[in-house]
Design an enzyme around this catalytic site. Structure first.
Site, PDB file in Angstrom:
ATOM      1  N   LYS A  57       3.210  -0.993   9.012  1.00 50.72           N
ATOM      2  CA  LYS A  57       4.408  -0.470   8.347  1.00 50.72           C
ATOM      3  C   LYS A  57       5.607  -0.693   9.250  1.00 50.72           C
ATOM      4  O   LYS A  57       5.530  -0.519  10.464  1.00 50.72           O
ATOM      5  CB  LYS A  57       4.225   1.028   8.098  1.00 50.72           C
ATOM      6  N   SER A  58       6.717  -1.081   8.644  1.00 44.07           N
ATOM      7  CA  SER A  58       7.991  -1.126   9.356  1.00 44.07           C
ATOM      8  C   SER A  58       9.095  -1.095   8.309  1.00 44.07           C
ATOM      9  O   SER A  58       8.876  -1.473   7.156  1.00 44.07           O
ATOM     10  CB  SER A  58       8.110  -2.398  10.206  1.00 44.07           C
TER      11      SER A  58
ATOM     12  N   ARG B 115      10.990  -6.938  12.342  1.00 45.13           N
ATOM     13  CA  ARG B 115       9.623  -6.540  12.687  1.00 45.13           C
ATOM     14  C   ARG B 115       8.668  -6.804  11.524  1.00 45.13           C
ATOM     15  O   ARG B 115       7.506  -7.157  11.723  1.00 45.13           O
ATOM     16  CB  ARG B 115       9.594  -5.071  13.096  1.00 45.13           C
TER      17      ARG B 115
ATOM     18  N   LEU C 229      -1.414   0.170  14.612  1.00 44.05           N
ATOM     19  CA  LEU C 229      -0.796   0.054  15.941  1.00 44.05           C
ATOM     20  C   LEU C 229      -0.746   1.410  16.645  1.00 44.05           C
ATOM     21  O   LEU C 229      -0.079   1.552  17.670  1.00 44.05           O
ATOM     22  CB  LEU C 229       0.622  -0.516  15.817  1.00 44.05           C
TER      23      LEU C 229
ATOM     24  N   LYS D 136      -2.929   5.849  -3.959  1.00 48.20           N
ATOM     25  CA  LYS D 136      -4.003   6.782  -3.607  1.00 48.20           C
ATOM     26  C   LYS D 136      -3.810   8.117  -4.304  1.00 48.20           C
ATOM     27  O   LYS D 136      -2.685   8.573  -4.505  1.00 48.20           O
ATOM     28  CB  LYS D 136      -4.035   7.008  -2.083  1.00 48.20           C
TER      29      LYS D 136
ATOM     30  N   TYR E 269       3.068  10.055  -0.634  1.00 41.11           N
ATOM     31  CA  TYR E 269       4.190   9.477   0.116  1.00 41.11           C
ATOM     32  C   TYR E 269       5.520   9.707  -0.597  1.00 41.11           C
ATOM     33  O   TYR E 269       6.577   9.593   0.020  1.00 41.11           O
ATOM     34  CB  TYR E 269       4.014   7.967   0.326  1.00 41.11           C
TER      35      TYR E 269
ATOM     36  N   ASP F 258       0.842  -1.194   0.000  1.00 42.86           N
ATOM     37  CA  ASP F 258       0.000   0.000   0.000  1.00 42.86           C
ATOM     38  C   ASP F 258       0.880   1.248   0.000  1.00 42.86           C
ATOM     39  O   ASP F 258       1.645   1.478   0.933  1.00 42.86           O
ATOM     40  CB  ASP F 258      -0.896  -0.004   1.247  1.00 42.86           C
TER      41      ASP F 258
ATOM     42  N   ILE G  93      -2.715  -2.917   7.351  1.00 41.84           N
ATOM     43  CA  ILE G  93      -1.464  -2.672   6.611  1.00 41.84           C
ATOM     44  C   ILE G  93      -0.401  -2.075   7.535  1.00 41.84           C
ATOM     45  O   ILE G  93      -0.076  -0.896   7.446  1.00 41.84           O
ATOM     46  CB  ILE G  93      -1.702  -1.754   5.388  1.00 41.84           C
TER      47      ILE G  93
ATOM     48  N   ASN H 252       5.358  -9.038  12.155  1.00 44.90           N
ATOM     49  CA  ASN H 252       3.994  -8.565  11.884  1.00 44.90           C
ATOM     50  C   ASN H 252       3.192  -9.557  11.047  1.00 44.90           C
ATOM     51  O   ASN H 252       1.964  -9.486  11.010  1.00 44.90           O
ATOM     52  CB  ASN H 252       4.030  -7.207  11.188  1.00 44.90           C
TER      53      ASN H 252
ATOM     54  N   HIS I 182      -7.686   9.662  -1.400  1.00 46.12           N
ATOM     55  CA  HIS I 182      -6.947   9.650  -0.139  1.00 46.12           C
ATOM     56  C   HIS I 182      -7.712  10.313   1.012  1.00 46.12           C
ATOM     57  O   HIS I 182      -7.707   9.809   2.131  1.00 46.12           O
ATOM     58  CB  HIS I 182      -5.588  10.332  -0.340  1.00 46.12           C
TER      59      HIS I 182
END
Length: 276
Positions: free
Chosen positions: A233-234, A239, A193, A78, A53, A48, A231, A243, A111
């Site tokens: 993110k890391s 990690r 999270l 998006k 971004y 995603d 979704i 996840n 978005h």
């Protein structure tokens, strides 16, 4: 290690989306290729991103280098607020597609509703055209409130397949999720999270200790059991793998209830009515 089997959610148009994907919000473009490559190696197949971004090119490079067949991947991007409007949407989509190096995306989202600009219905018409032309497999929105959704659907050819919203134990969005269920829209959670803000909350840490899992794994499991698409993110390979390691345990009804008690209107991002 055997490949992870990630369950899918069937959307209102029959398209299947992996229930657990990989997000790249706030990942610099220079770091994105390595992060997405790590995710793909770990077993993620849903990625995603978004125009704003600034890392669609980095995502595209990782996809191209992965050797994974295109039909095995689910790629979401998006449309940014400044590009809303019919013609502007079509131009912005072409730009995103070029950066990704793809001939279609699996999902394209508006978005933010940016209600003060009042362009999202016109924008949706352009996205419906992209779906009809086969350049977008399924279409949805992000950060839409119940009134935005109902206004968008009125007179539209397509009901959004997904609404991607901020959702985590501190902001559970029960009213909005109920509207999604009523309209046949899947709920997808960004900031699942709460950028770590809920990971020290006492029933989450207790549940994690009981299952021999991390607090983050417990929260992701909670999302999956609610039926959310999620979704995380890391950029850390360990990690990223952790996840994904959430399919070998389940939360009890009592544990789900304990997490439900953590709802406290905790936003990590802007309110959708206030971002224009």
């Amino acid at each position: 290690m055997a490949p992870v089997s990630i369950p899918t959610v069937t959307l209102n148009d029959g398209v299947e989306i992996p229930q657990l994907g990989f997000g790249v919000f706030q990942v610099p473009d220079a770091e994105t290729t390595a992060a997405v490559s790590s995710a793909l190696e770990a077993g993620y197949r849903s990625i995603d991103t978004a125009a704003i971004y600034g890392n669609e090119a980095g995502v595209g490079k990782a996809l191209a280098e992965s050797g994974i067949a295109r039909e095995e991947l689910f790629v979401t991007t998006k449309l940014w607020n400044a590009d809303q409007g019919y013609d502007a949407t079509l131009r912005a989509f072409d730009d995103s597609l070029a950066k990704l190096g793809l001939d279609h995306v699996d999902m394209y989202l508006i978005h933010w509703p940016t209600p003060a600009r009042d362009l999202y219905k016109e924008t949706w018409k352009a996205i419906e055209k992209l779906v009809a032309d086969g350049r977008v497999r399924t279409a949805g929105v992000s950060n839409f409130q119940p009134d935005h959704l109902k206004r968008l659907i009125d007179g539209a050819d397509l009901v959004p397949a997904v609404n991607q919203i901020e959702l985590h134990p501190g902001l559970q969005q029960a009213e909005l999720r109920a509207v999604h269920a009523e309209l046949g829209i899947a709920t997808e959670a960004w900031s699942p999270l709460a950028q770590g803000a809920v990971l020290g909350d006492e029933p989450i840490t207790a549940i994690a200790a009981r299952h021999g899992k991390s607090p983050a794994q417990v929260v992701l499991r909670w999302h999956l059991q609610l039926g959310n698409v999620v979704i995380p993110k890391s950029v850390t390979p360990e990690r990223i793998r952790q996840n994904l390691d959430v399919f070998d345990f389940a939360l009890t009804d009592d544990e789900m209830t304990a997490i439900a008690g953590l709802d406290r209107d905790l936003r990590t991002g802007p309110h959708p009515d206030q971002l224009n």
